[in-house]
Design a protein around this motif. Structure first.
Motif, PDB file in Angstrom:
ATOM      1  N   ILE A   1     -21.351 -12.115  43.846  1.00 32.55           N
ATOM      2  CA  ILE A   1     -21.370 -13.189  42.838  1.00 32.55           C
ATOM      3  C   ILE A   1     -20.258 -12.952  41.820  1.00 32.55           C
ATOM      4  N   ASN A   2     -20.117 -11.709  41.380  1.00 32.70           N
ATOM      5  CA  ASN A   2     -19.099 -11.402  40.375  1.00 32.70           C
ATOM      6  C   ASN A   2     -17.690 -11.626  40.919  1.00 32.70           C
ATOM      7  N   THR A   3     -17.476 -11.301  42.207  1.00 34.47           N
ATOM      8  CA  THR A   3     -16.173 -11.570  42.815  1.00 34.47           C
ATOM      9  C   THR A   3     -15.872 -13.055  42.780  1.00 34.47           C
ATOM     10  N   ALA A   4     -16.886 -13.866  43.146  1.00 37.43           N
ATOM     11  CA  ALA A   4     -16.704 -15.322  43.134  1.00 37.43           C
ATOM     12  C   ALA A   4     -16.456 -15.822  41.715  1.00 37.43           C
ATOM     13  N   VAL A   5     -17.202 -15.278  40.749  1.00 40.66           N
ATOM     14  CA  VAL A   5     -17.036 -15.695  39.346  1.00 40.66           C
ATOM     15  C   VAL A   5     -15.610 -15.412  38.876  1.00 40.66           C
ATOM     16  N   LEU A   6     -15.094 -14.231  39.249  1.00 37.68           N
ATOM     17  CA  LEU A   6     -13.759 -13.851  38.797  1.00 37.68           C
ATOM     18  C   LEU A   6     -12.677 -14.712  39.470  1.00 37.68           C
ATOM     19  N   ILE A   7     -12.887 -15.051  40.744  1.00 37.68           N
ATOM     20  CA  ILE A   7     -11.929 -15.929  41.431  1.00 37.68           C
ATOM     21  C   ILE A   7     -11.940 -17.311  40.776  1.00 37.68           C
ATOM     22  N   CYS A   8     -13.150 -17.793  40.418  1.00 40.06           N
ATOM     23  CA  CYS A   8     -13.243 -19.074  39.702  1.00 40.06           C
ATOM     24  C   CYS A   8     -12.475 -19.001  38.382  1.00 40.06           C
ATOM     25  N   SER A   9     -12.599 -17.862  37.684  1.00 40.45           N
ATOM     26  CA  SER A   9     -11.916 -17.732  36.393  1.00 40.45           C
ATOM     27  C   SER A   9     -10.405 -17.684  36.578  1.00 40.45           C
ATOM     28  N   SER A  10      -9.964 -17.142  37.725  1.00 38.57           N
ATOM     29  CA  SER A  10      -8.530 -17.148  38.005  1.00 38.57           C
ATOM     30  C   SER A  10      -8.043 -18.574  38.250  1.00 38.57           C
ATOM     31  N   LEU A  11      -8.891 -19.374  38.941  1.00 32.69           N
ATOM     32  CA  LEU A  11      -8.516 -20.776  39.179  1.00 32.69           C
ATOM     33  C   LEU A  11      -8.420 -21.527  37.855  1.00 32.69           C
ATOM     34  N   THR A  12      -9.434 -21.358  36.971  1.00 31.13           N
ATOM     35  CA  THR A  12      -9.395 -22.088  35.701  1.00 31.13           C
ATOM     36  C   THR A  12      -8.203 -21.622  34.847  1.00 31.13           C
ATOM     37  N   MET A  13      -7.861 -20.317  34.957  1.00 30.70           N
ATOM     38  CA  MET A  13      -6.691 -19.817  34.220  1.00 30.70           C
ATOM     39  C   MET A  13      -5.421 -20.480  34.747  1.00 30.70           C
ATOM     40  N   ALA A  14      -5.282 -20.542  36.087  1.00 26.58           N
ATOM     41  CA  ALA A  14      -4.095 -21.172  36.692  1.00 26.58           C
ATOM     42  C   ALA A  14      -4.012 -22.642  36.277  1.00 26.58           C
ATOM     43  N   LEU A  15      -5.179 -23.322  36.249  1.00 23.88           N
ATOM     44  CA  LEU A  15      -5.193 -24.738  35.858  1.00 23.88           C
ATOM     45  C   LEU A  15      -4.885 -24.880  34.366  1.00 23.88           C
ATOM     46  N   GLY A  16      -5.277 -23.875  33.565  1.00 23.86           N
ATOM     47  CA  GLY A  16      -4.956 -23.895  32.137  1.00 23.86           C
ATOM     48  C   GLY A  16      -3.455 -23.799  31.908  1.00 23.86           C
ATOM     49  N   VAL A  17      -2.805 -22.885  32.633  1.00 27.26           N
ATOM     50  CA  VAL A  17      -1.348 -22.744  32.532  1.00 27.26           C
ATOM     51  C   VAL A  17      -0.671 -24.031  33.016  1.00 27.26           C
ATOM     52  N   HIS A  18      -1.221 -24.590  34.093  1.00 32.24           N
ATOM     53  CA  HIS A  18      -0.695 -25.834  34.655  1.00 32.24           C
ATOM     54  C   HIS A  18      -0.767 -26.964  33.608  1.00 32.24           C
ATOM     55  N   ALA A  19      -1.930 -27.077  32.953  1.00 31.88           N
ATOM     56  CA  ALA A  19      -2.105 -28.118  31.940  1.00 31.88           C
ATOM     57  C   ALA A  19      -1.143 -27.899  30.769  1.00 31.88           C
ATOM     58  N   ALA A  20      -0.960 -26.625  30.391  1.00 31.02           N
ATOM     59  CA  ALA A  20      -0.038 -26.324  29.289  1.00 31.02           C
ATOM     60  C   ALA A  20       1.392 -26.718  29.654  1.00 31.02           C
ATOM     61  N   ALA A  21       1.770 -26.469  30.929  1.00 30.94           N
ATOM     62  CA  ALA A  21       3.128 -26.802  31.383  1.00 30.94           C
ATOM     63  C   ALA A  21       3.362 -28.310  31.335  1.00 30.94           C
ATOM     64  N   LEU A  22       2.286 -29.072  31.503  1.00 33.17           N
ATOM     65  CA  LEU A  22       2.410 -30.526  31.489  1.00 33.17           C
ATOM     66  C   LEU A  22       2.163 -31.106  30.099  1.00 33.17           C
ATOM     67  N   GLY A  23       1.867 -30.211  29.123  1.00 36.71           N
ATOM     68  CA  GLY A  23       1.652 -30.667  27.758  1.00 36.71           C
ATOM     69  C   GLY A  23       0.311 -31.336  27.530  1.00 36.71           C
ATOM     70  N   LYS A  24      -0.661 -31.061  28.397  1.00 31.30           N
ATOM     71  CA  LYS A  24      -2.001 -31.658  28.227  1.00 31.30           C
ATOM     72  C   LYS A  24      -2.839 -30.722  27.351  1.00 31.30           C
ATOM     73  N   ARG A  25      -2.898 -31.059  26.064  1.00 31.76           N
ATOM     74  CA  ARG A  25      -3.507 -30.165  25.095  1.00 31.76           C
ATOM     75  C   ARG A  25      -4.999 -29.948  25.353  1.00 31.76           C
ATOM     76  N   LYS A  26      -5.748 -31.049  25.485  1.00 33.89           N
ATOM     77  CA  LYS A  26      -7.208 -30.919  25.653  1.00 33.89           C
ATOM     78  C   LYS A  26      -7.556 -30.176  26.936  1.00 33.89           C
ATOM     79  N   ALA A  27      -6.846 -30.502  28.025  1.00 34.87           N
ATOM     80  CA  ALA A  27      -7.138 -29.843  29.312  1.00 34.87           C
ATOM     81  C   ALA A  27      -6.833 -28.356  29.218  1.00 34.87           C
ATOM     82  N   THR A  28      -5.741 -27.995  28.516  1.00 35.09           N
ATOM     83  CA  THR A  28      -5.402 -26.581  28.357  1.00 35.09           C
ATOM     84  C   THR A  28      -6.545 -25.844  27.675  1.00 35.09           C
ATOM     85  N   VAL A  29      -7.011 -26.397  26.535  1.00 36.07           N
ATOM     86  CA  VAL A  29      -8.091 -25.749  25.794  1.00 36.07           C
ATOM     87  C   VAL A  29      -9.341 -25.641  26.661  1.00 36.07           C
TER      88      VAL A  29
END
Lengths: 235, 112
Positions: A78-106
């Motif tokens: 479960i913890n492995t899956a949780v951490l992989i999910c957190s890596s996905l949300t982190m990647a999507l956060g960086v992605h949103a920041a690169a596109l200037g989407k403030r709310k999505a980044t936060v």
């Protein structure tokens, strides 16, 4: 027409550009390179304990298998899956920041913090179980709750050496958890800054550098999980 | 970096990885985790640990390439990661060779 002898016109530049960099691009490359150098250092940092683990696991295989089988594979998975999910949300956060989407980044950065906290919470549950069963290395250590491949009690030697497994288990997972405990407030600062509009498509380097750190911590766990939780009894 | 040298006032124009790629990598990582756990219940003899490490290296490669953008990054970053992996391998193989040497040359277990 300006003659060549006049001072060159002041070029408007991004407020985040430090004076010792020519361009935002070189500044960003320098920051990312710095993080990669840090990650190279981190690989060696974890590498020392991994080498100790590799040797002792081969010398005291039965003790390590017995210790590993006391760990909760379900919680580890479960913890492995949780951490992989957190890596996905982190990647999507960086992605949103690169596109200037403030709310999505936060939002994605806060989700990353939430998932990281879930991981640490599950780790607390697991550590508490080890304390409960006296499996924490030290004067109170007892291998009584451990057993061999066929449920038999461990020999005195194997029981003694199983303490080494738990020393490395706490050392490796503790060092990993420490990295996450450091990472969570850094991500929180990034979320706060993103919410206050400090980042945009031209400048989101801090978010990206934080992402590199977080993904590295994920990779460490990708190796720790099978090494610690999934030692086979056979072989 | 040399590729930025042409225009000193250029803003960074990063390679933006599509969201679909992130989702695919995420799914591959989840499948890899499931396969790792499933394979640990099979008796593969001496191959259990090599299989688990092979899957882990593959997963790490996906994270590094896509989540960490190394695939789209300057080769200089690759060199730093490669140097760390090289010396880690050196550390593990060097100590491992010493360990095996003790076993095969009957010098006694290095642990005792």
């Amino acid at each position: 027409m300006s003659s060549p002898s006049e001072t060159p016109p002041v070029v408007a530049h991004h407020p985040a550009l430090r004076h010792h960099f020519d361009t935002m691009a070189t500044q960003k490359d320098s920051s990312l390179l710095g993080m990669w150098v840090f990650i190279a250092q981190e690989i060696m940092f974890f590498g020392g304990m991994l080498a100790a683990y590799a040797i002792y696991r081969n010398v005291y295989y039965d003790a390590f298998a017995a210790g590993s089988h006391h760990l909760d594979v379900k919680l580890g998975t479960i913890n492995t899956a949780v951490l992989i999910c957190s890596s996905l949300t982190m990647a999507l956060g960086v992605h949103a920041a690169a596109l200037g989407k403030r709310k999505a980044t936060v939002l994605f950065l806060l989700l990353t913090i939430a998932l990281g906290s879930v991981f640490l919470g599950i780790k607390v549950v697991e550590y508490a179980d080890k304390f409960h069963h006296d499996l924490v290395p030290g004067p109170r250590y007892s291998a009584e709750s451990l057993h061999g491949a066929h449920g038999e009690a461990l020999s005195a030697d194997t029981a003694r050496h199983s303490e080494l497994f738990f020393a490395l288990y706490f050392g490796l997972t503790g060092l990993h958890a420490l990295h996450m405990i450091i990472g969570v407030p850094i991500i929180a600062i990034m979320a706060w800054k993103a919410g206050h509009g400090r980042f945009g498509p031209a400048y989101y380097t801090p978010v990206e550098v934080t992402g590199l750190y977080w993904h590295f911590v994920d990779i460490v766990w990708i190796f720790l999980f099978p090494l610690l939780y999934l030692i086979p009894h056979h072989a | 970096m040399p590729e930025h040298a042409a225009d000193p006032h250029a803003e960074p124009h990063d390679h933006v990885v599509p969201v679909g790629t992130y989702i695919l990598v995420f799914l591959a990582l989840m499948v890899g985790t499931a396969v790792t756990v499933a394979a640990s219940y099979l008796d593969l003899g001496i191959w259990n640990t090599p299989v688990a490490m092979l899957i882990a290296v593959t997963k790490a490669g996906l994270v590094v390439s896509f989540f960490m953008h190394l695939k789209y990054s300057p080769r200089l970053y690759w060199i730093w990661l490669g140097a760390a992996v090289f010396f880690l391998a050196h550390l593990l193989l060097g100590t491992g060779a010493d360990f095996l040497g003790h076993l095969f040359l009957n010098l006694g277990s290095p642990g005792t």
